[in-house]
Design a protein around this motif. Structure first.
Motif, PDB file in Angstrom:
ATOM      1  N   MET A  16      80.756  35.902  67.954  1.00  0.00           N
ATOM      2  CA  MET A  16      81.279  36.916  67.033  1.00  0.00           C
ATOM      3  C   MET A  16      80.402  36.963  65.776  1.00  0.00           C
ATOM      4  O   MET A  16      80.129  35.927  65.174  1.00  0.00           O
ATOM      5  N   ALA A  17      79.941  38.136  65.422  1.00  0.00           N
ATOM      6  CA  ALA A  17      79.052  38.270  64.260  1.00  0.00           C
ATOM      7  C   ALA A  17      79.813  37.973  62.967  1.00  0.00           C
ATOM      8  O   ALA A  17      80.987  38.327  62.832  1.00  0.00           O
ATOM      9  N   TYR A  18      79.091  37.323  62.054  1.00  0.00           N
ATOM     10  CA  TYR A  18      79.704  37.005  60.756  1.00  0.00           C
ATOM     11  C   TYR A  18      79.841  38.279  59.924  1.00  0.00           C
ATOM     12  O   TYR A  18      78.922  39.087  59.829  1.00  0.00           O
ATOM     13  N   ARG A  19      81.009  38.465  59.354  1.00  0.00           N
ATOM     14  CA  ARG A  19      81.252  39.618  58.490  1.00  0.00           C
ATOM     15  C   ARG A  19      81.641  39.126  57.109  1.00  0.00           C
ATOM     16  O   ARG A  19      82.593  38.364  56.941  1.00  0.00           O
ATOM     17  N   GLU A  20      80.861  39.557  56.151  1.00  0.00           N
ATOM     18  CA  GLU A  20      81.094  39.130  54.771  1.00  0.00           C
ATOM     19  C   GLU A  20      82.376  39.774  54.240  1.00  0.00           C
ATOM     20  O   GLU A  20      82.580  40.975  54.366  1.00  0.00           O
ATOM     21  N   THR A  21      83.235  38.963  53.667  1.00  0.00           N
ATOM     22  CA  THR A  21      84.497  39.475  53.138  1.00  0.00           C
ATOM     23  C   THR A  21      84.270  40.129  51.778  1.00  0.00           C
ATOM     24  O   THR A  21      83.263  39.888  51.103  1.00  0.00           O
ATOM     25  N   GLU A  22      85.228  40.941  51.371  1.00  0.00           N
ATOM     26  CA  GLU A  22      85.149  41.579  50.069  1.00  0.00           C
ATOM     27  C   GLU A  22      85.129  40.536  48.955  1.00  0.00           C
ATOM     28  O   GLU A  22      84.409  40.671  47.965  1.00  0.00           O
ATOM     29  N   LYS A  23      85.913  39.486  49.125  1.00  0.00           N
ATOM     30  CA  LYS A  23      85.957  38.413  48.132  1.00  0.00           C
ATOM     31  C   LYS A  23      84.581  37.761  47.983  1.00  0.00           C
ATOM     32  O   LYS A  23      84.132  37.471  46.875  1.00  0.00           O
ATOM     33  N   MET A  24      83.919  37.547  49.112  1.00  0.00           N
ATOM     34  CA  MET A  24      82.584  36.939  49.066  1.00  0.00           C
ATOM     35  C   MET A  24      81.575  37.880  48.414  1.00  0.00           C
ATOM     36  O   MET A  24      80.729  37.449  47.631  1.00  0.00           O
ATOM     37  N   LEU A  81      82.176  40.125  46.146  1.00  0.00           N
ATOM     38  CA  LEU A  81      82.443  40.129  44.705  1.00  0.00           C
ATOM     39  C   LEU A  81      81.928  38.859  44.043  1.00  0.00           C
ATOM     40  O   LEU A  81      81.392  38.901  42.936  1.00  0.00           O
ATOM     41  N   ARG A  82      82.088  37.734  44.750  1.00  0.00           N
ATOM     42  CA  ARG A  82      81.614  36.464  44.199  1.00  0.00           C
ATOM     43  C   ARG A  82      80.094  36.474  44.066  1.00  0.00           C
ATOM     44  O   ARG A  82      79.544  36.030  43.058  1.00  0.00           O
ATOM     45  N   LYS A  83      79.409  36.986  45.076  1.00  0.00           N
ATOM     46  CA  LYS A  83      77.948  37.058  45.034  1.00  0.00           C
ATOM     47  C   LYS A  83      77.480  38.015  43.943  1.00  0.00           C
ATOM     48  O   LYS A  83      76.516  37.728  43.220  1.00  0.00           O
ATOM     49  N   ALA A  84      78.171  39.145  43.804  1.00  0.00           N
ATOM     50  CA  ALA A  84      77.810  40.112  42.769  1.00  0.00           C
ATOM     51  C   ALA A  84      77.996  39.517  41.385  1.00  0.00           C
ATOM     52  O   ALA A  84      77.177  39.729  40.483  1.00  0.00           O
ATOM     53  N   ALA A  85      79.076  38.739  41.213  1.00  0.00           N
ATOM     54  CA  ALA A  85      79.335  38.112  39.922  1.00  0.00           C
ATOM     55  C   ALA A  85      78.263  37.072  39.605  1.00  0.00           C
ATOM     56  O   ALA A  85      77.807  36.960  38.461  1.00  0.00           O
ATOM     57  N   ALA A  86      77.842  36.313  40.603  1.00  0.00           N
ATOM     58  CA  ALA A  86      76.799  35.306  40.400  1.00  0.00           C
ATOM     59  C   ALA A  86      75.479  35.976  40.026  1.00  0.00           C
ATOM     60  O   ALA A  86      74.764  35.520  39.123  1.00  0.00           O
ATOM     61  N   ARG A  87      75.168  37.072  40.711  1.00  0.00           N
ATOM     62  CA  ARG A  87      73.926  37.797  40.415  1.00  0.00           C
ATOM     63  C   ARG A  87      73.943  38.345  38.998  1.00  0.00           C
ATOM     64  O   ARG A  87      72.953  38.248  38.262  1.00  0.00           O
ATOM     65  N   GLN A  88      75.089  38.903  38.601  1.00  0.00           N
ATOM     66  CA  GLN A  88      75.226  39.438  37.254  1.00  0.00           C
ATOM     67  C   GLN A  88      75.090  38.336  36.216  1.00  0.00           C
ATOM     68  O   GLN A  88      74.454  38.515  35.173  1.00  0.00           O
ATOM     69  N   ARG A  89      75.681  37.192  36.494  1.00  0.00           N
ATOM     70  CA  ARG A  89      75.616  36.058  35.567  1.00  0.00           C
ATOM     71  C   ARG A  89      74.176  35.571  35.411  1.00  0.00           C
ATOM     72  O   ARG A  89      73.733  35.253  34.305  1.00  0.00           O
ATOM     73  N   ILE A  90      73.449  35.521  36.516  1.00  0.00           N
ATOM     74  CA  ILE A  90      72.043  35.117  36.466  1.00  0.00           C
ATOM     75  C   ILE A  90      71.245  36.100  35.611  1.00  0.00           C
ATOM     76  O   ILE A  90      70.436  35.698  34.768  1.00  0.00           O
ATOM     77  N   ALA A  91      71.494  37.384  35.824  1.00  0.00           N
ATOM     78  CA  ALA A  91      70.774  38.419  35.065  1.00  0.00           C
ATOM     79  C   ALA A  91      71.088  38.318  33.576  1.00  0.00           C
ATOM     80  O   ALA A  91      70.192  38.403  32.729  1.00  0.00           O
ATOM     81  N   GLU A  92      72.348  38.129  33.243  1.00  0.00           N
ATOM     82  CA  GLU A  92      72.748  38.036  31.836  1.00  0.00           C
ATOM     83  C   GLU A  92      72.142  36.809  31.165  1.00  0.00           C
ATOM     84  O   GLU A  92      71.685  36.887  30.012  1.00  0.00           O
TER      85      GLU A  92
END
Length: 210
Positions: free
Chosen positions: A1-9, A11-22
């Motif tokens: 079964m292919a891995y499907r990224e959850t919405e929670k994941m 959002l977590r990745k987007a938040a980490a990316r934003q934090r790195i950028a800031e």
């Protein structure tokens, strides 16, 4: 079964990316690109160093994104100044003042955007940054020619001259070796410098002093 990224994941990745950028933006604003070390950024963002490279292919890619974000802020401010009421000359004067005053208030970031030696990928962004200003100034000059407040001229060439003049005139004062000397009498020095830049640029466009 292919891995499907959850919405929670996601959002977590987007938040980490934003934090790195800031955190990168803050590091550059405080010490320029040369002092924005990946290890310091990772610590400030509370992530592992490897996490940064899961969001950005390289340090150069990260710095290029920060450069784009920082320059867009400045371009937006100049755009706002050019949209204020008044003649094209008055609008250009306000835009030039906005550019210069913001640079002098944030000298480290301004130096990083205007003159700090950077990697080729970031230098490409710098060229795009200068072109964006030239495009804005060209439009204002063309409007001024239509209004009759600016003599007929090559608006494109004149706009690039404006960008070169204001950037070059700020290089010395923004240089890390000079900013400490200016601080002793900062306000007076800055006001005189900004007024001189505007006078020179407007005189170059119109043939008369502002």
């Amino acid at each position: 079964m292919a891995y499907r990224e959850t919405e929670k994941m996601r959002l977590r990745k987007a938040a980490a990316r934003q934090r790195i950028a800031e955190c990168t933006y803050k590091c550059v604003a405080e010490g320029g690109f040369r002092n924005a070390k990946i290890t310091h950024i990772a610590k400030a963002a509370n992530v592992a160093t490897g996490t940064i490279y899961r969001h950005f292919e390289s340090k150069e890619d990260l710095f290029a994104e920060i450069f784009r974000a920082a320059t867009q802020r400045e371009i937006d401010k100049v755009t706002e100044a050019l949209a204020t009421p008044g003649s094209a000359i008055e609008q250009l004067g306000k835009a030039l003042r906005q550019f210069a005053e913001r640079a002098l208030k944030g000298p480290v970031m301004a130096w990083s955007l205007i003159a700090e030696p950077v990697d080729p990928k970031v230098e490409e962004e710098r060229l795009a940054y200068r072109k964006a200003y030239a495009d804005l100034f060209e439009q204002a000059i063309r409007e001024g020619i239509k209004e009759g407040c600016i003599p007929d001229q090559n608006a494109r060439q004149s706009s690039t001259c404006l960008v070169g003049a204001i950037a070059e005139s700020l290089v010395g004062p923004l240089s890390p070796t000079q900013t400490g000397q200016i601080a002793a009498n900062e306000t007076d020095n800055h006001d005189l410098l900004v007024d001189t830049i505007i006078c020179f640029c407007i005189q170059g466009l119109t043939g008369t002093r502002s």
